[in-house]
Design an enzyme around this catalytic site. Structure first.
Site, PDB file in Angstrom:
ATOM      1  CB  SER A   1       1.771  33.887  37.383  1.00  0.00           C
ATOM      2  OG  SER A   1       2.813  33.354  36.584  1.00  0.00           O
TER       3      SER A   1
ATOM      4  CB  SER B   1       4.259  30.575  37.132  1.00  0.00           C
ATOM      5  OG  SER B   1       4.221  31.563  38.134  1.00  0.00           O
TER       6      SER B   1
ATOM      7  CE  LYS C   1       2.299  33.478  33.072  1.00  0.00           C
ATOM      8  NZ  LYS C   1       3.260  32.765  33.955  1.00  0.00           N
TER       9      LYS C   1
END
Lengths: 463, 94
Positions: free
Chosen positions: A143, A167, A68
């Protein structure tokens, strides 16, 4: 599709495949699908050589990671999905990246995300929306949507994300992969860009529970650079797995399709030997999301203060400022996206004099109540079973103009962050051709019992 | 509950310049969240202590001492701004 680290490891070790074949397998998927999905923001080219140079006995040998883009990888761009960090290059490796590299993992690219991890759909990225590989009209969740989509599209066999209110778990459910949020304090956050510090945890996304556990074991542990980390892990030897189902999670705010799929999944585990399913109650669970909203926004408003357009550089065209105050206003006003701004304003409001007790302190008290109810409810069971998400993956654009509807996507995941619990989402079925995730939670630091139960259920649901 | 003027003040305090569209929309967008948050008024927390941290975790402290920064890391950090004779050039701040 089974595309696990264990599988790659075995085949590489016995010479069935070469490092070049492993790397080109993933790279060709990236070439084929990244344009459409926009899962990866950057792709690294030395994967073959890095696998070749890795000691075959290392525990993460054969793992190829999408990271990420809020986790620092030395010498690589790290944007956190924000225009404010578009040209920021990480000067060092995050502790988790250092550990992954030491244990034989290689990194294939950085994954798209909602700006500074604020969002549940990966639509809030300054670098474009990520699409769900199962249906490109739908969101991958967020996310950590880029990581989950990259795994589902076979661009890698491992992912590392961050989870503040769901997330890691919510996008894993939407993309049909496994996502694990560790107990607060088990994994170092040094080098992960903070969002809400009393909730944030780094954790794995993977294609099976065993891989998630393997990654967790490789990254966990105390770190002097994250002041609240610990080595603690508790294990209780159990003959049977006792599963508690909070009835409150199945009454309101959940789509009928998800409910049906989960009830089927529960029926399947009930039939098995050595698994006992009981009803439990967590009456205050309905206050979890409102309490989370306040604490999260408050911590966001404090953490985002560092992004002033000066410290980490800023290279986009903007009006000239006449003094420093105006420079901040312009840099931050032009640099942050809509969702980040809303949350910063809400947090500033909640922390203002006159509101602090009514909002922030009240929310922290509610957090106590919920944490205590979870402790009591789980004292007699090994794991708690809930939905991961209240809906199937929704359409792109469907919720972006309604922040509350978007935030409700996290209704079942935020409780683990409020109470610091370990929680895993794993695929348990399908509806309308889209994946459905089940969430399992355990008491703090009882990851081993959680993984054991998750592996058992995974085997049942995959049959 | 929260009007345009208050939003503008909060945005200024948080050093965020809003454009016209945001000035119009943010109050509406926050309204539904603020209303949702009011739910917390229904739960009794009279004798409850706030949960600021978890009992199992103790702060790790380290000595406050100067440590050498690796040359490689220094160079990387320099690249973030405009390098000028080993100094980092940033915007005018005084």
């Amino acid at each position: 599709m089974i595309n696990t680290i264990k599988e790659a490891q075995e085949k590489l070790r016995n010479g069935e495949v070469s490092p070049g074949e492993v790397a080109s397998g993933f790279l060709s998927k990236i070439k084929e699908r990244n344009k459409e999905t926009n899962a990866l923001l950057s792709v690294f080219d030395k994967v073959t050589r890095e696998i070749e140079e890795t000691n075959k006995d290392l525990p993460l040998y054969g793992s190829v990671f999408a990271i990420k883009d809020n986790i620092l990888v030395e010498g690589r761009r790290c944007t956190a999905g924000s225009k404010l960090l578009e040209h920021y290059t990480a000067p060092f490796d995050a502790t988790v990246i250092k550990k992954i590299k030491e244990k034989g993992g290689v990194i294939i690219g950085k994954a798209n995300m909602d700006e500074f991890a604020m969002g549940s759909s990966t639509e809030n990225s300054a670098f474009g929306v990520t699409r769900n590989p199962h249906d490109p009209e739908r969101v991958p969740g967020g996310s950590s949507g880029g990581c989950a989509a990259a795994l589902a599209a076979e661009m890698c066999n491992a992912g590392l994300g961050t989870d503040t209110g769901g997330s890691i778990r919510q996008p894993s459910a939407f993309c049909g992969v496994v996502g694990f949020k560790p107990t607060y304090g088990t994994v170092s956050r040094h080098g992960a860009i903070s969002m809400a510090s009393s909730f944030d945890q780094v954790g794995p996304l993977a294609n099976c529970v065993e891989d998630a556990q393997l990654i967790f074991d490789s990254i966990r542990g105390k770190d002097e650079k994250d002041s609240v980390t610990s080595e603690l892990l508790r294990k209780e030897k159990k003959e049977k797995i006792k599963v508690g189902i909070p009835k409150e999670c199945f009454v309101e705010g959940i789509d009928s399709g998800i409910k049906e799929a989960l009830e089927e999944a529960i029926e399947k585990i009930k039939k098995e030997e050595g698994i006992e399913v009981v009803d439990i109650s967590i009456p205050s669970i309905k206050y979890a999301l409102p309490a989370y909203e306040i604490i999260m926004a408050s911590e966001v408003s404090a953490n985002m203060a560092r992004f002033d357009g000066i410290r980490y550089g800023l290279e986009f065209e903007r009006p000239a400022a006449k003094d420093l105050k105006e420079a901040y206003l312009i840099n931050r006003g032009e640099g942050f996206g809509k969702e980040a701004k809303r949350r910063i304003i809400l947090g500033t409001y909640a922390l203002s004099a006159g509101y602090y007790d009514a909002y922030y302190i009240k929310a922290q008290k509610v957090r106590s109540v919920i944490s205590e109810e979870f402790r009591k409810a789980s004292s007699d069971v090994d794991v708690i079973f809930t939905p991961t998400t209240p809906t199937l993956p929704f359409k792109i654009g469907e919720k972006i103009t309604d922040p509350l509807a978007m935030h409700l996507s996290d209704i079942f995941t935020v409780t683990a962050n409020l109470a610091g619990l370990p929680a895993i989402s794993l695929p348990c079925g399908e509806r309308e051709g889209l994946p459905v995730g089940a969430q399992l939670l355990a008491r703090r630091f009882q990851e081993e019992n959680l993984f054991e139960a998750a592996k058992r259920f995974e085997a049942i649901w995959r049959k | 509950m929260i009007n345009k003027k208050e939003i503008e003040k909060l945005a200024f305090l948080a050093r965020l310049r809003l454009d016209d569209e945001e000035r119009n929309n943010v109050p509406k967008e926050l309204e539904s969240i603020l209303q949702y948050i009011q739910k917390l008024g229904d739960i009794d927390t009279e004798d409850v202590d706030p949960l600021f941290h978890f009992p199992e975790l103790k702060n790790i402290v380290r000595k406050d001492e100067i440590r050498e920064v690796e040359r490689k890391m220094q160079k990387r950090m320099m690249r973030m701004g405009k390098d000028k004779d080993d100094y980092l050039k940033v915007e005018f701040t005084l």
